[in-house]
Each structure stands twice: as C-alpha cells, then as structure tokens.
Scaffold this motif. Structure first.
Motif, PDB file in Angstrom:
ATOM      1  N   PHE A   1       8.721  -9.315   6.674  1.00  0.00           N
ATOM      2  CA  PHE A   1       8.865 -10.734   7.502  1.00  0.00           C
ATOM      3  C   PHE A   1       7.586 -11.014   7.789  1.00  0.00           C
ATOM      4  CE2 PHE A   1      12.897  -8.437   7.361  1.00  0.00           C
ATOM      5  CZ  PHE A   1      13.837  -9.348   7.226  1.00  0.00           C
ATOM      6  N   ASP A   2       7.232 -12.127   7.407  1.00  0.00           N
ATOM      7  CA  ASP A   2       5.911 -12.611   7.669  1.00  0.00           C
ATOM      8  C   ASP A   2       5.982 -14.139   8.629  1.00  0.00           C
ATOM      9  OD1 ASP A   2       3.305 -13.682   7.824  1.00  0.00           O
ATOM     10  OD2 ASP A   2       3.042 -13.434   5.779  1.00  0.00           O
ATOM     11  N   GLY A   3       5.719 -14.008   9.748  1.00  0.00           N
ATOM     12  CA  GLY A   3       5.705 -14.981  10.863  1.00  0.00           C
ATOM     13  C   GLY A   3       4.509 -15.983  10.642  1.00  0.00           C
ATOM     14  N   GLY A   4       3.587 -15.484   9.767  1.00  0.00           N
ATOM     15  CA  GLY A   4       2.254 -16.289  10.003  1.00  0.00           C
ATOM     16  C   GLY A   4       1.273 -16.264  11.072  1.00  0.00           C
ATOM     17  N   GLY A   5       1.647 -15.474  11.849  1.00  0.00           N
ATOM     18  CA  GLY A   5       0.932 -15.086  13.083  1.00  0.00           C
ATOM     19  C   GLY A   5       1.688 -15.449  14.260  1.00  0.00           C
ATOM     20  N   ALA A   6       2.990 -15.886  14.212  1.00  0.00           N
ATOM     21  CA  ALA A   6       3.936 -16.102  15.188  1.00  0.00           C
ATOM     22  C   ALA A   6       4.283 -14.770  15.707  1.00  0.00           C
ATOM     23  CB  ALA A   6       5.113 -16.983  14.772  1.00  0.00           C
ATOM     24  N   THR A   7       4.741 -14.853  17.074  1.00  0.00           N
ATOM     25  CA  THR A   7       5.337 -13.406  17.667  1.00  0.00           C
ATOM     26  C   THR A   7       6.913 -13.251  17.067  1.00  0.00           C
ATOM     27  OG1 THR A   7       3.981 -13.765  19.611  1.00  0.00           O
ATOM     28  CG2 THR A   7       6.018 -12.345  19.726  1.00  0.00           C
ATOM     29  N   LEU A   8       7.111 -12.103  16.391  1.00  0.00           N
ATOM     30  CA  LEU A   8       8.268 -11.864  16.022  1.00  0.00           C
ATOM     31  C   LEU A   8       8.935 -10.711  16.669  1.00  0.00           C
ATOM     32  CD1 LEU A   8       7.642 -11.496  11.971  1.00  0.00           C
ATOM     33  CD2 LEU A   8       8.122 -13.287  13.496  1.00  0.00           C
ATOM     34  N   ARG A   9      10.238 -10.859  16.983  1.00  0.00           N
ATOM     35  CA  ARG A   9      10.958  -9.817  17.751  1.00  0.00           C
ATOM     36  C   ARG A   9      11.891  -9.324  16.974  1.00  0.00           C
ATOM     37  NH1 ARG A   9      15.773 -10.096  21.220  1.00  0.00           N
ATOM     38  NH2 ARG A   9      15.641  -8.886  23.148  1.00  0.00           N
ATOM     39  N   TYR A  10      12.137  -7.829  16.782  1.00  0.00           N
ATOM     40  CA  TYR A  10      13.057  -7.166  15.895  1.00  0.00           C
ATOM     41  C   TYR A  10      13.450  -6.020  16.603  1.00  0.00           C
ATOM     42  CZ  TYR A  10       8.746  -4.125  15.447  1.00  0.00           C
ATOM     43  OH  TYR A  10       8.013  -3.220  15.762  1.00  0.00           O
ATOM     44  N   SER A  11      14.877  -5.503  16.030  1.00  0.00           N
ATOM     45  CA  SER A  11      15.576  -4.461  16.535  1.00  0.00           C
ATOM     46  C   SER A  11      14.755  -3.201  16.281  1.00  0.00           C
ATOM     47  CB  SER A  11      16.820  -4.432  16.050  1.00  0.00           C
ATOM     48  OG  SER A  11      17.585  -3.407  16.467  1.00  0.00           O
ATOM     49  N   THR A  12      14.685  -2.207  17.081  1.00  0.00           N
ATOM     50  CA  THR A  12      14.030  -0.884  16.792  1.00  0.00           C
ATOM     51  C   THR A  12      15.154   0.265  16.775  1.00  0.00           C
ATOM     52  OG1 THR A  12      13.393  -0.374  19.015  1.00  0.00           O
ATOM     53  CG2 THR A  12      11.761  -1.306  17.513  1.00  0.00           C
ATOM     54  N   GLY A  13      16.413  -0.171  16.832  1.00  0.00           N
ATOM     55  CA  GLY A  13      17.456   0.791  17.005  1.00  0.00           C
ATOM     56  C   GLY A  13      18.193   0.727  18.223  1.00  0.00           C
ATOM     57  N   TYR A  14      18.877   1.915  18.442  1.00  0.00           N
ATOM     58  CA  TYR A  14      19.731   2.020  19.647  1.00  0.00           C
ATOM     59  C   TYR A  14      19.416   3.358  20.461  1.00  0.00           C
ATOM     60  CZ  TYR A  14      22.807  -1.819  18.116  1.00  0.00           C
ATOM     61  OH  TYR A  14      23.394  -2.909  17.722  1.00  0.00           O
ATOM     62  N   GLU A  15      19.328   2.995  21.678  1.00  0.00           N
ATOM     63  CA  GLU A  15      19.198   4.123  22.690  1.00  0.00           C
ATOM     64  C   GLU A  15      20.156   4.197  23.766  1.00  0.00           C
ATOM     65  OE1 GLU A  15      15.419   5.325  25.874  1.00  0.00           O
ATOM     66  OE2 GLU A  15      15.018   4.758  23.736  1.00  0.00           O
ATOM     67  N   ASN A  16      20.952   5.379  23.746  1.00  0.00           N
ATOM     68  CA  ASN A  16      21.964   5.429  24.669  1.00  0.00           C
ATOM     69  C   ASN A  16      23.014   4.113  24.629  1.00  0.00           C
ATOM     70  OD1 ASN A  16      20.908   7.681  25.853  1.00  0.00           O
ATOM     71  ND2 ASN A  16      19.520   6.692  27.234  1.00  0.00           N
ATOM     72  N   GLY A  17      23.289   3.789  23.566  1.00  0.00           N
ATOM     73  CA  GLY A  17      24.046   2.579  23.164  1.00  0.00           C
ATOM     74  C   GLY A  17      23.473   1.116  23.447  1.00  0.00           C
ATOM     75  N   VAL A  18      22.372   1.287  23.732  1.00  0.00           N
ATOM     76  CA  VAL A  18      21.682  -0.087  24.155  1.00  0.00           C
ATOM     77  C   VAL A  18      20.494  -0.342  22.935  1.00  0.00           C
ATOM     78  CG1 VAL A  18      20.278  -1.442  25.775  1.00  0.00           C
ATOM     79  CG2 VAL A  18      21.871   0.269  26.345  1.00  0.00           C
ATOM     80  N   GLU A  19      20.641  -1.537  22.343  1.00  0.00           N
ATOM     81  CA  GLU A  19      19.787  -1.772  21.385  1.00  0.00           C
ATOM     82  C   GLU A  19      18.432  -2.096  21.854  1.00  0.00           C
ATOM     83  OE1 GLU A  19      19.781  -4.841  17.326  1.00  0.00           O
ATOM     84  OE2 GLU A  19      21.072  -5.058  18.951  1.00  0.00           O
ATOM     85  N   GLN A  20      17.510  -1.688  21.205  1.00  0.00           N
ATOM     86  CA  GLN A  20      15.967  -1.825  21.755  1.00  0.00           C
ATOM     87  C   GLN A  20      15.351  -2.597  20.628  1.00  0.00           C
ATOM     88  OE1 GLN A  20      15.061   0.187  24.313  1.00  0.00           O
ATOM     89  NE2 GLN A  20      17.533   0.497  24.428  1.00  0.00           N
ATOM     90  N   PHE A  21      14.408  -3.276  21.316  1.00  0.00           N
ATOM     91  CA  PHE A  21      13.390  -4.407  20.431  1.00  0.00           C
ATOM     92  C   PHE A  21      12.112  -4.270  20.632  1.00  0.00           C
ATOM     93  CE2 PHE A  21      17.612  -6.238  21.623  1.00  0.00           C
ATOM     94  CZ  PHE A  21      17.876  -6.831  19.897  1.00  0.00           C
ATOM     95  N   ALA A  22      11.288  -4.561  19.842  1.00  0.00           N
ATOM     96  CA  ALA A  22       9.974  -4.549  19.874  1.00  0.00           C
ATOM     97  C   ALA A  22       9.301  -6.095  19.475  1.00  0.00           C
ATOM     98  CB  ALA A  22       9.084  -3.660  19.114  1.00  0.00           C
TER      99      ALA A  22
END
Length: 222
Positions: free
Chosen positions: A15-36
């Motif tokens: 996924f190429d945002g062309g320099g824009a900031t992308l927010r994506y899921s890194t999985g779940y921790e203790n049932g809570v979805e994590q993002f980076a």
C-alpha cells in the motif's frame, strides 16, 4: 503411497500512500486491536495456492496530504472498494489517490454562532472535497443575531439576496471557491386573539392570546 509436495505462493501486497501518513492494524493485544502509522509504503504478505481473496483491514490515510483529500485506493486506473474483498493473484502495489477541494467562506456579517458557550463572530471557512456536498463540512449552518427585530433566513451567493442565489447548504456542491452571505430578515410580532377559537390550553392555563415573530411579508396560516 506417493507423497507429493505442494507449494504455496507468497503474495506481497504493498500500500503506497505516496508520502501520506498511513494507519494500519498490527493485530490484537488482549482483545484490543492495535495500530501503527507510517509514511513509507506498507507491505503485507499473504499465502495462497492460486490467489487470495482478501477482505482485510485496509490502511487508512490520516488527514490531508499536500492540502488534498484522500480519494481512494487504486490498482492502476481501477478504483478498489476497501470495504469489500479483492482477489489478488500476484504481487500488487495499491496506490492512494488524492483530490483537491473548494474553499467556502460563510460570512457571519451581523450575526454569530455558538461554539459551546462561546459566542463566535468570525467567518466560517471550510474546505470541501471536489464533488462533495457542503453540508457535511459545515458545523454551524444557522446563525443568530442580537437584533430582536431580525432572524436568520438563509444563505445566499451574493448580497442581492435574490431567490436564484439562495443556497441549500445540505445539498449544495461547490464548483469553485465561493463566499456565502447570511440573510437576516426583518420580523414582525403578530398577536393572535384566541377567544374566538374556544379554549386553547397549556396545561391548566387558558390562553387568551398568542404571539408570533414572523418574517415581514410572509403569510401566517392557521
């Protein structure tokens, strides 16, 4: 018995945002979805024998980029619906596209709007993506005035306040940068004697008259 090896493909989806900031899921921790977040192209690896129909958490673009709005994800010239699955058959780069906007200035003139408990007299300036309706981007669609003989009566493209220049903010699609002017109509107080209509009550109280503030020149119908 003959055993045969089976190989699976590893597909790389970038996924190429062309320099824009992308927010994506890194999985779940203790049932809570994590993002980076990242400004670099973001790559995932998926495995399949022939291809992969992926209904995943597509990255989202954070805010505007180069003063433009995110318009969608594309593979080549084909726009991809990120709320549905897409069948990948090989390594693929999905690119973000952006679109411009029109600036709309909503003058306050002799009026104001309330932001919580704060009285605001500054003009509202909003950026509306090309093709979008103005109503979705205006927080304060009506104004107030301290003039007891006037009331807010709509937005207009110019100060002639001609009928053909009135704008319905909810469905208005700007085609260029534009300034909208508020119209404050003069009001008249009408006192209505209720006795000839029998008892008109508010709770246990019988009203003998009612008063209304109406725009001068308009009809009052009962």
């Amino acid at each position: 018995m003959t055993l045969k090896a089976r190989w699976t493909k590893i597909l790389k989806i970038t996924f190429d945002g062309g320099g824009a900031t992308l927010r994506y899921s890194t999985g779940y921790e203790n049932g809570v979805e994590q993002f980076a977040t990242t400004k670099d192209p973001y790559t995932i690896e998926i495995t399949s024998e022939d291809g992969y129909s992926w209904y995943g958490n597509w990255p989202t673009v954070v805010g505007m980029y180069n003063d433009q709005y995110f318009e969608g994800w594309y593979i080549g010239d084909k726009k991809i619906k990120s709320d549905s699955s897409y069948y990948f058959t090989g390594d693929t780069t999905v690119k973000a596209r952006f679109m411009g906007y029109h600036t709309v200035t909503l003058k306050t003139t002799d009026g104001y709007y309330m932001d919580g408990e704060t009285k605001v007299t500054e003009d509202q300036v909003v950026k509306v993506p090309v093709g979008a309706t103005l109503g979705a981007y205006v927080n304060h669609q009506q104004l107030m005035t301290d003039d007891l003989n006037k009331t807010f009566a709509g937005w207009y493209l110019d100060t002639s306040y001609a009928n053909d220049s009135q704008v319905n903010i909810g469905g208005y699609v700007p085609e260029s940068n534009v300034t909208l002017h508020p119209y404050f109509a003069t009001t008249k107080k009408v006192i209505f004697n209720t006795l000839s209509y029998g008892d008109i009550r508010v709770g246990d109280t019988v009203l003998t008259e009612m008063s209304f503030d109406v725009i001068a020149g308009s009809k009052l119908l009962f």
